[in-house]
Scaffold this active site. Structure first.
Site, PDB file in Angstrom:
ATOM      1  N   GLY A  13      35.125  41.489  46.832  1.00 48.38           N
ATOM      2  CA  GLY A  13      34.414  40.475  47.603  1.00 48.38           C
ATOM      3  C   GLY A  13      34.635  39.042  47.154  1.00 48.38           C
ATOM      4  N   ASN A  15      36.799  36.991  48.302  1.00 47.70           N
ATOM      5  CA  ASN A  15      36.969  36.173  49.524  1.00 47.70           C
ATOM      6  C   ASN A  15      35.620  35.925  50.198  1.00 47.70           C
ATOM      7  OD1 ASN A  15      39.848  35.438  50.261  1.00 47.70           O
ATOM      8  ND2 ASN A  15      40.091  37.559  49.637  1.00 47.70           N
ATOM      9  N   MET A  91      39.536  47.381  54.048  1.00 47.22           N
ATOM     10  CA  MET A  91      40.719  48.232  53.939  1.00 47.22           C
ATOM     11  C   MET A  91      40.841  49.258  55.062  1.00 47.22           C
ATOM     12  SD  MET A  91      42.268  46.983  51.553  1.00 47.22           S
ATOM     13  CE  MET A  91      41.966  45.778  50.302  1.00 47.22           C
ATOM     14  N   ILE A  93      41.687  49.985  59.283  1.00 48.85           N
ATOM     15  CA  ILE A  93      42.204  49.392  60.530  1.00 48.85           C
ATOM     16  C   ILE A  93      41.075  49.441  61.550  1.00 48.85           C
ATOM     17  CG2 ILE A  93      43.836  49.716  62.435  1.00 48.85           C
ATOM     18  CD1 ILE A  93      45.846  50.733  60.475  1.00 48.85           C
ATOM     19  N   ASN A 108      41.464  38.151  59.832  1.00 46.05           N
ATOM     20  CA  ASN A 108      41.716  38.911  58.615  1.00 46.05           C
ATOM     21  C   ASN A 108      42.534  38.055  57.667  1.00 46.05           C
ATOM     22  OD1 ASN A 108      41.968  41.288  56.905  1.00 46.05           O
ATOM     23  ND2 ASN A 108      44.095  41.421  57.600  1.00 46.05           N
ATOM     24  N   HIS A 110      45.404  38.467  54.694  1.00 48.76           N
ATOM     25  CA  HIS A 110      46.323  39.468  54.141  1.00 48.76           C
ATOM     26  C   HIS A 110      47.103  38.823  52.997  1.00 48.76           C
ATOM     27  CE1 HIS A 110      48.892  43.007  54.090  1.00 48.76           C
ATOM     28  NE2 HIS A 110      49.936  42.205  54.060  1.00 48.76           N
TER      29      HIS A 110
HETATM   30  C1  GRF Z   1      42.599  40.267  48.918  1.00 50.80           C
HETATM   31  O1  GRF Z   1      43.819  40.074  48.255  1.00 50.80           O
HETATM   32  C2  GRF Z   1      42.840  40.361  50.398  1.00 50.80           C
HETATM   33  O2  GRF Z   1      43.928  39.585  50.835  1.00 50.80           O
HETATM   34  C3  GRF Z   1      43.179  41.809  50.552  1.00 50.80           C
HETATM   35  O3  GRF Z   1      42.370  42.500  49.625  1.00 50.80           O
HETATM   36  C4  GRF Z   1      42.001  41.619  48.595  1.00 50.80           C
HETATM   37  C5  GRF Z   1      40.502  41.602  48.629  1.00 50.80           C
HETATM   38  O4  GRF Z   1      40.026  40.862  47.619  1.00 50.80           O
HETATM   39  N1  GRF Z   1      42.922  42.250  51.907  1.00 50.80           N
HETATM   40  P1  GRF Z   1      38.439  40.555  47.597  1.00 50.80           P
HETATM   41  O5  GRF Z   1      37.713  41.869  47.867  1.00 50.80           O
HETATM   42  O6  GRF Z   1      38.157  39.543  48.660  1.00 50.80           O
HETATM   43  O7  GRF Z   1      38.232  40.032  46.217  1.00 50.80           O
END
Ligand code: GRF
Length: 202
Positions: A13, A15, A91, A93, A108, A110
Site C-alpha cells: 500500500g 502507492n 494484483m 485483473i 492503474n 504498473h
Molecule cells: C507497485 O510497484 C505497483 O506498481 C505494482 O505493485 C506494487 C505495489 O506496491 N502494481 P504498493 O502496494 O503500492 O506498495
C-alpha cells in the site's frame, strides 16, 4: 472537481500512502471513501485504518466467479459513493462487471514502461531482459492486461548491478510522485482520451 476515490490494493500500500499523503498535504483535490483489498492481511488496510479511512477485506473464495467478485466489489464501491477507482498495487485483473460501472474511471499504476513487461513482476522482466531503462506507467484500465490508454510514464535507468528489488525501489519513488500527480490532473479535468491517445491540457 473533488474526486471521490475508491482504492483497490493487494499488498504493502505504499502507492495508497502516497495518495493519502498528497491529499493531507493539500496537493490532491480528492477524498478516499473506501479502500478494498482482495488480501485480508494487506498492510494497505492498516494504512487506511491509521488514517481513519473506511477499509474492507474482500474474500475472493466467497464468490463463485471473478465476475461475481467484481460485481460485489462494484456494489460496495457504489455504496461508498465512489466516482473514481484507483488500482494501487492491485494484483487481480478486473472484469467487465467492474468496468461497466466505472467506465473510463479506473486507472492503474504498473511498474514498467508499457507495453513492455505487462503482468506480474515487471521489474524482474526488465532486469532479465537487459533493458537500459525502465520505469512506471499510469493508464486507464480496460478489459485487457495492463493494456488501457497510457496517461503518464516516468523513466528510470536500469543499472548493471540492479536486482529486481533495487530496480523496484527506484521505480517506486517515481510511482509515488506520478500517481497523485495524474489524479490531480484528472480532478482538474485536464485529461482527455481519444482512442488510445491521452492528452493533458497545459
Ligand atoms: C507497485 O510497484 C505497483 O506498481 C505494482 O505493485 C506494487 C505495489 O506496491 N502494481 P504498493 O502496494 O503500492 O506498495
Amino acid at each position: 472537481m473533488r474526486l471521490q476515490l475508491g482504492v483497490l490494493a493487494s499488498g504493502n500500500g505504499s502507492n495508497l500512502q502516497a495518495i493519502i499523503d498528497a491529499i493531507e498535504a493539500g496537493k490532491l483535490n480528492a477524498d478516499i471513501h473506501v479502500v478494498l483489498s482482495d488480501k485480508p492481511e494487506a498492510y494497505a488496510l492498516a494504512r487506511a485504518e491509521k488514517h481513519k479511512i473506511p477499509c474492507l477485506p474482500m474474500h475472493p473464495s466467497n464468490y463463485q466467479t471473478r465476475e461475481d467478485f467484481d460485481s460485489a466489489m462494484a456494489e460496495l464501491l457504489e455504496d461508498f459513493n465512489v466516482d473514481f477507482l484507483v488500482l494501487a498495487g492491485y494484483m487481480r485483473i478486473v472484469t467487465k462487471e467492474l468496468l461497466k460501472k466505472f467506465r473510463k474511471r479506473v486507472i492503474n499504476i504498473h511498474p514498467a514502461l508499457l507495453p513492455s513487461f505487462p503482468g506480474l513482476h515487471g521489474q524482474r522482466q526488465a532486469v532479465e531482459y537487459g533493458v537500459k531503462y525502465s520505469g512506471c506507467t499510469v493508464h486507464f484500465v480496460d478489459e485487457g492486461l495492463d493494456s488501457g490508454p497510457i496517461i503518464a510514464q516516468r523513466v528510470v535507468p536500469v543499472l548493471d548491478d540492479d536486482t529486481e528489488e533495487t530496480l523496484a525501489a527506484r521505480i517506486l519513488e517515481q510511482e509515488h510522485q506520478v500517481l497523485p500527480e495524474v489524479l490531480q490532473w484528472i480532478s482538474e479535468g485536464r485529461v482527455h482520451v481519444d482512442g488510445r491517445k491521452v492528452t493533458i491540457d497545459k
